[in-house]
Design a protein around this motif. Structure first.
Motif, PDB file in Angstrom:
ATOM      1  N   ILE A   1       0.839  -1.205   0.000  1.00  0.00           N
ATOM      2  CA  ILE A   1       0.000   0.000   0.000  1.00  0.00           C
ATOM      3  C   ILE A   1       0.870   1.249   0.000  1.00  0.00           C
ATOM      4  O   ILE A   1       0.620   2.209  -0.753  1.00  0.00           O
ATOM      5  N   TYR A   2       1.905   1.263   0.824  1.00  0.00           N
ATOM      6  CA  TYR A   2       2.797   2.425   0.881  1.00  0.00           C
ATOM      7  C   TYR A   2       3.519   2.640  -0.448  1.00  0.00           C
ATOM      8  O   TYR A   2       3.681   3.784  -0.905  1.00  0.00           O
ATOM      9  N   MET A   3       3.945   1.564  -1.092  1.00  0.00           N
ATOM     10  CA  MET A   3       4.622   1.701  -2.382  1.00  0.00           C
ATOM     11  C   MET A   3       3.661   2.200  -3.459  1.00  0.00           C
ATOM     12  O   MET A   3       4.015   3.058  -4.270  1.00  0.00           O
ATOM     13  N   LEU A   4       2.434   1.649  -3.463  1.00  0.00           N
ATOM     14  CA  LEU A   4       1.444   2.112  -4.427  1.00  0.00           C
ATOM     15  C   LEU A   4       1.104   3.582  -4.211  1.00  0.00           C
ATOM     16  O   LEU A   4       0.900   4.336  -5.172  1.00  0.00           O
ATOM     17  N   THR A   5       1.047   3.992  -2.949  1.00  0.00           N
ATOM     18  CA  THR A   5       0.723   5.387  -2.636  1.00  0.00           C
ATOM     19  C   THR A   5       1.834   6.329  -3.070  1.00  0.00           C
ATOM     20  O   THR A   5       1.578   7.392  -3.641  1.00  0.00           O
ATOM     21  N   SER A   6       3.072   5.952  -2.810  1.00  0.00           N
ATOM     22  CA  SER A   6       4.194   6.845  -3.118  1.00  0.00           C
ATOM     23  C   SER A   6       4.395   7.005  -4.621  1.00  0.00           C
ATOM     24  O   SER A   6       4.750   8.092  -5.099  1.00  0.00           O
ATOM     25  N   LEU A   7       4.176   5.942  -5.403  1.00  0.00           N
ATOM     26  CA  LEU A   7       4.412   5.989  -6.854  1.00  0.00           C
ATOM     27  C   LEU A   7       3.165   6.347  -7.652  1.00  0.00           C
ATOM     28  O   LEU A   7       3.222   6.372  -8.886  1.00  0.00           O
ATOM     29  N   ALA A   8       2.073   6.624  -6.976  1.00  0.00           N
ATOM     30  CA  ALA A   8       0.798   6.851  -7.651  1.00  0.00           C
ATOM     31  C   ALA A   8       0.830   7.925  -8.738  1.00  0.00           C
ATOM     32  O   ALA A   8       0.237   7.748  -9.806  1.00  0.00           O
ATOM     33  N   PRO A   9       1.507   9.075  -8.547  1.00  0.00           N
ATOM     34  CA  PRO A   9       1.441  10.124  -9.573  1.00  0.00           C
ATOM     35  C   PRO A   9       1.945   9.691 -10.948  1.00  0.00           C
ATOM     36  O   PRO A   9       1.450  10.194 -11.969  1.00  0.00           O
ATOM     37  N   ILE A  10       2.907   8.783 -11.018  1.00  0.00           N
ATOM     38  CA  ILE A  10       3.472   8.401 -12.324  1.00  0.00           C
ATOM     39  C   ILE A  10       2.451   7.685 -13.203  1.00  0.00           C
ATOM     40  O   ILE A  10       2.209   8.106 -14.341  1.00  0.00           O
ATOM     41  N   PRO A  11       1.800   6.599 -12.745  1.00  0.00           N
ATOM     42  CA  PRO A  11       0.791   5.976 -13.618  1.00  0.00           C
ATOM     43  C   PRO A  11      -0.439   6.849 -13.833  1.00  0.00           C
ATOM     44  O   PRO A  11      -1.043   6.807 -14.910  1.00  0.00           O
ATOM     45  N   VAL A  12      -0.798   7.662 -12.818  1.00  0.00           N
ATOM     46  CA  VAL A  12      -1.964   8.543 -12.977  1.00  0.00           C
ATOM     47  C   VAL A  12      -1.702   9.582 -14.069  1.00  0.00           C
ATOM     48  O   VAL A  12      -2.633   9.988 -14.787  1.00  0.00           O
ATOM     49  N   ALA A  13      -0.443   9.994 -14.253  1.00  0.00           N
ATOM     50  CA  ALA A  13      -0.098  10.990 -15.273  1.00  0.00           C
ATOM     51  C   ALA A  13      -0.358  10.490 -16.684  1.00  0.00           C
ATOM     52  O   ALA A  13      -0.481  11.287 -17.614  1.00  0.00           O
ATOM     53  N   THR A  14      -0.448   9.160 -16.862  1.00  0.00           N
ATOM     54  CA  THR A  14      -0.649   8.599 -18.207  1.00  0.00           C
ATOM     55  C   THR A  14      -2.116   8.390 -18.550  1.00  0.00           C
ATOM     56  O   THR A  14      -2.437   8.013 -19.680  1.00  0.00           O
ATOM     57  N   LEU A  15      -3.009   8.623 -17.615  1.00  0.00           N
ATOM     58  CA  LEU A  15      -4.419   8.295 -17.821  1.00  0.00           C
ATOM     59  C   LEU A  15      -5.096   9.157 -18.879  1.00  0.00           C
ATOM     60  O   LEU A  15      -6.089   8.747 -19.474  1.00  0.00           O
TER      61      LEU A  15
END
Length: 318
Positions: free
Chosen positions: A196-210
Motif C-alpha cells: 500500500i505504501y509503495m502504491l501510494t508513493s508511486l501513484a502520480p506516475i501511472p496517474v499521469a498517463t491516464l
C-alpha cells in the motif's frame, strides 16, 4: 483383571480429556485473539498504521515522484496535442472547440495529478472502512466462548477411548496448523501494508498517463491494482473468519457400528428448530460424509447433529 482394565481405560480417558481440553483452550484463545488482531491490522488506514512511515512516503511522493509525473503529463499532453493537430488534415481542418477540449482535459489531469496522494488515500480509507465494518461481524461469528468448552468437556466424558484418542491427535494437528497460519497471515498483513505504501508513493506516475488512450493502459492497470490491494484485507479477514468457524466445529465425533459409521456434529446455535438446523448444516455433513467414506473406506450410515441449545440430537437425511 476386568477391574484393572476398566481402571486403566478410565485413567487414559481422563488423561486424553485433559489433553484435549488443554489443546482446545489454548487453540480457541489463539483463534479469538488472532481474529481480533488481524481485524485491527487490516482495518487500519495507512496514515494510522505507522505515522512516521506515512509521513516519509508523503514527502517522497510530493517532492520526488510528483515532479517526475508532471514531466510525464507534459509529454503526454504535448504528444496528444500534436496528434490531434496532425489528425485534422495537417492543420488544414482546425476546429477551435478541440483546443478548448484539450485545455479542459489537461487542466483536469493536472488537478487530479496534484491531488493524487489524497485520492489514493481516500480509496484506502473507504476500503478500510468496509473492512472495519465487516470485522465486527466476522469476529462475532468466530468468537468461541467458555460455555462451548464447558459443554464440550461434558460431551467428551461420554465418549469412548478410541474417538478420544482421535480427537486428541486432531486437536494437536489443528493447533500446529493455527501456528503456521498465524505466520502466513503475519507476512501477508505486513506485506500488504508495505505494498500500500509503495502504491501510494508511486501513484502520480501511472496517474499521469491516464489522459491519453495510447499510454493510459499503465494508469488503468494501476487503478485495478489499487482497488485489489485496498480490498485484499477483506479477503484476508474472510479467510481467517472461515478458519475460525471451522475450528468451532473440530469436536466432531465419528464412531463405527457393525453396518457402518455414524457421524455426529456438535452445534451451539441458539433459537433454531431441529428442522432449521438440519437444513442449515446438511451440505456440511454431506461433505464430511464424502470425506470419511473416501478416507476410511467405510459407508456412513447416519448423520446426526447434537444441539447444545436444544439438548437433543437431530438426524440429518440426504
Amino acid at each position: 483383571m476386568g477391574i484393572l482394565t476398566e481402571w486403566i481405560t478410565e485413567w487414559l480417558k481422563e488423561l486424553l480429556i485433559e489433553g484435549i481440553m488443554g489443546n482446545l483452550t489454548g487453540l480457541f484463545d489463539t483463534v479469538n485473539t488472532r481474529v481480533g488482531e488481524i481485524a485491527v491490522q487490516v482495518g487500519t488506514t495507512p496514515a494510522a498504521w505507522n505515522a512516521g512511515v506515512f509521513s516519509l512516503i508523503r514527502q517522497i511522493s510530493e517532492t520526488v515522484i510528483l515532479p517526475i509525473a508532471g514531466l510525464i503529463l507534459t509529454f503526454v499532453a504535448t504528444y496528444e496535442l500534436i496528434q490531434m493537430l496532425i489528425d485534422r488534415n495537417n492543420l488544414h481542418d482546425i476546429d477551435t472547440w478541440m483546443f478548448f477540449k484539450w485545455i479542459f482535459k489537461t487542466a483536469a489531469a493536472i488537478l487530479i495529478l496534484s491531488n493524487t496522494f489524497n485520492i489514493v488515500n481516500a480509496v484506502f480509507d473507504v476500503s478500510q472502512s468496509v473492512i472495519a465494518r465487516s470485522a465486527g461481524i466476522i469476529q462475532g461469528s468466530t468468537d468461541i466462548t467458555p460455555d462451548m468448552l464447558a459443554t464440550l468437556e461434558t460431551t467428551l466424558e461420554t465418549m469412548e477411548l478410541g474417538p478420544l484418542l482421535g480427537l486428541f491427535m486432531q486437536s494437536l494437528l489443528i493447533g500446529l496448523t493455527m501456528e503456521i497460519m498465524g505466520i502466513i497471515i503475519f507476512v501477508l498483513v505486513y506485506g500488504r501494508m508495505l505494498e500500500i505504501y509503495m502504491l501510494t508513493s508511486l501513484a502520480p506516475i501511472p496517474v499521469a498517463t491516464l489522459s491519453n488512450r495510447e499510454t493510459g493502459q499503465m494508469g488503468q492497470n494501476y487503478i485495478k491494482s489499487l482497488f485489489a490491494v485496498g480490498f485484499q484485507g477483506l479477503l484476508i479477514l474472510l479467510c481467517v473468519g472461515i478458519y475460525g468457524v471451522l475450528v468451532q466445529g473440530i469436536a466432531d465425533c465419528v464412531f463405527a457400528e457393525e453396518d457402518g459409521l455414524v457421524l455426529v456434529d456438535y452445534k451451539t446455535d441458539r433459537g433454531k428448530t431441529p428442522e432449521e438446523l438440519a437444513d442449515r448444516y446438511r451440505s456440511q455433513l454431506l461433505f464430511y460424509k464424502q470425506a470419511l467414506e473416501q478416507l476410511l473406506e467405510q459407508p456412513v450410515k447416519e448423520m446426526i447433529l447434537y444441539s447444545f441449545a436444544l439438548g437433543e440430537t437431530v438426524e440429518v437425511n440426504e
